[in-house]
Design an enzyme around this catalytic site. Sequence first.
Site, short mmCIF file in Angstrom:
data_model
loop_
_atom_site.label_atom_id
_atom_site.label_comp_id
_atom_site.label_asym_id
_atom_site.label_seq_id
_atom_site.Cartn_x
_atom_site.Cartn_y
_atom_site.Cartn_z
N VAL A 48 82.75 18.60 -14.05
CA VAL A 48 84.10 18.67 -14.60
C VAL A 48 85.11 18.34 -13.50
O VAL A 48 85.03 18.88 -12.39
CB VAL A 48 84.39 20.06 -15.19
CG1 VAL A 48 85.80 20.10 -15.78
CG2 VAL A 48 83.36 20.40 -16.26
N ASP A 85 75.00 29.99 -24.42
CA ASP A 85 74.99 29.86 -22.97
C ASP A 85 76.21 30.55 -22.34
O ASP A 85 76.94 29.95 -21.55
CB ASP A 85 74.98 28.38 -22.59
CG ASP A 85 74.50 28.16 -21.16
OD1 ASP A 85 73.88 29.08 -20.59
OD2 ASP A 85 74.75 27.07 -20.61
#
Length: 543
Positions: free
Chosen positions: A157, A304
């Site tokens: 990211v 997750d």
Amino acid sequence: MKGVRWRLAGSLAIAGGLIGSNDLIRNDGNGISGFVRLSRSVLVASQVAADYKLNQYREGDPDILRNLSHERGARRLLELCEKNGGLYIKFGQHLAQLDHVIPAQYCRTLSPLLDACQPRSIDQVRQVFRREFGADVDSIFSSFSEEPIAVASLAQVHSAVRKDSNQKVAVKVQHLGLQEASKADIFTVTSLVSLAYHLFPNFDFRWLAEETAENLPKELDFVLEGKNLERCRVNLGGSTEIVTPDVHWDWTTCSVLTMSFEEGDQILMVDKIVEMGLDPRDVSRIISRTFADQIFKHGFLHCDPHGGNVLVRRHPERPNKPQVVLLDHGLYKELGYRFRIDYAHLWHGLMTRNESEVQSSAVGLGADVNSFRLLAAMLTLKSWNQIVGVDEEESKLAFDRLEMKHGTDNSEELRRYVEQYFPEISELLSSMPRELLLVMKTNDNLRSIDRALGAPLNTLTITAETICRVLEEERLSNLEPGDWMSTLQARSRTLNMHIRIFAFQLLVAYSRLVRTLSSLFSQQKDTSDATINSSGPLTSTAD
């Protein structure tokens, strides 16, 4: 038997050729071809298998020999994952979190993979942008960080600012070559796990390989991730306690996901949370309620929620309260109605020590009549005696017995448990519905978060409240209109559980008050003793 195994190995080799030479010669973005990754995998699998087989010819205590093989196998697997990267890192991370399923040596050795993902170069990121949009990042963003702010096994990211709106965004970019390399890697991992099962029937991890093969293509589809994110937000019902980023669909594809940039500290950074003047109990309550609703009510589960995927910041309207940001929506699981009801009944039975309810619901979830206690132990990380209580005088408020106490370490007991029942655990995991496997994975992540927060409250009470509502709705939906007696019975069962919850909460509040008063009294006593001791010599001198 040996001939069967060689034929199986030969079939795998032939099938490897049939998946296409292109898949094997393609590289993963780091110049590592599928053939090289396949060769490494076969070599390591052969070494690990041979090591375990040779134990029958080695002298020494079988348990010690087996543990040494675990250590060597784990080190070889770690090296393989680090060299091959991509899917192998993902697979190793999953194994590292299965401390209630596999030998502790593997979990301990593979744990560095949870934080060891290497970033790809900015040139590779630019290549992905040109491929997806036909344009360079500089034509889309007025600024774009060359160093990623977060790196995972499948993507990284970057922070950026849009040229057209001057809005700060987070841009998730899939690692170059990963999409192309994944097909061959999935085949390799699945085949080797299948071969390992035929060589060592007690080591059955086909369920893990099958789960990876099913979910990895979904995690590599960032358009699907954006849709998961928006569906999650709808299920949150407009809550401002927990939020998700906004998707910028105009700069999103299957390999690039552009979202609003969300500030906050990772939920595991408890000192930062306290420095902001926030109460970890409020954070724990938000997380517990959100995921209880996802599992039992909505049936759409974020699978997750590890510490890096959850941020905490001050609520914009109530600065003394927390706001939680839920990130990374790539891995979700649909939980069907029947599964949710059976799972709710299972936990209801555990909380009320109703063995018949635990057994019937466990059978509904895929366990046989003889393994329901094992399933209960795997879910709670406690032995059956701890779950039901060996002393009838113990409180029947099971919330306290099932709670994972802060500061307690049952890792050694868990290790012995896994070693003793490993074949049974492996068999049970292979027979369970895939939904339950991911629910258990999610529960492990949530336990880690709760431990990091200091286990500030018993989250099972929140789970119990959600279960009460879900089971009451299920009972009432099965009644005939006008059946007031059955309706009264259904509501009385719910009321009974709510009374138990309330009684336990009163007990916790009373215990907290007693501890606080005891601490104050102790401090006051220490101060008085110090004053007396300090004045003693003066009195003696005066005499």
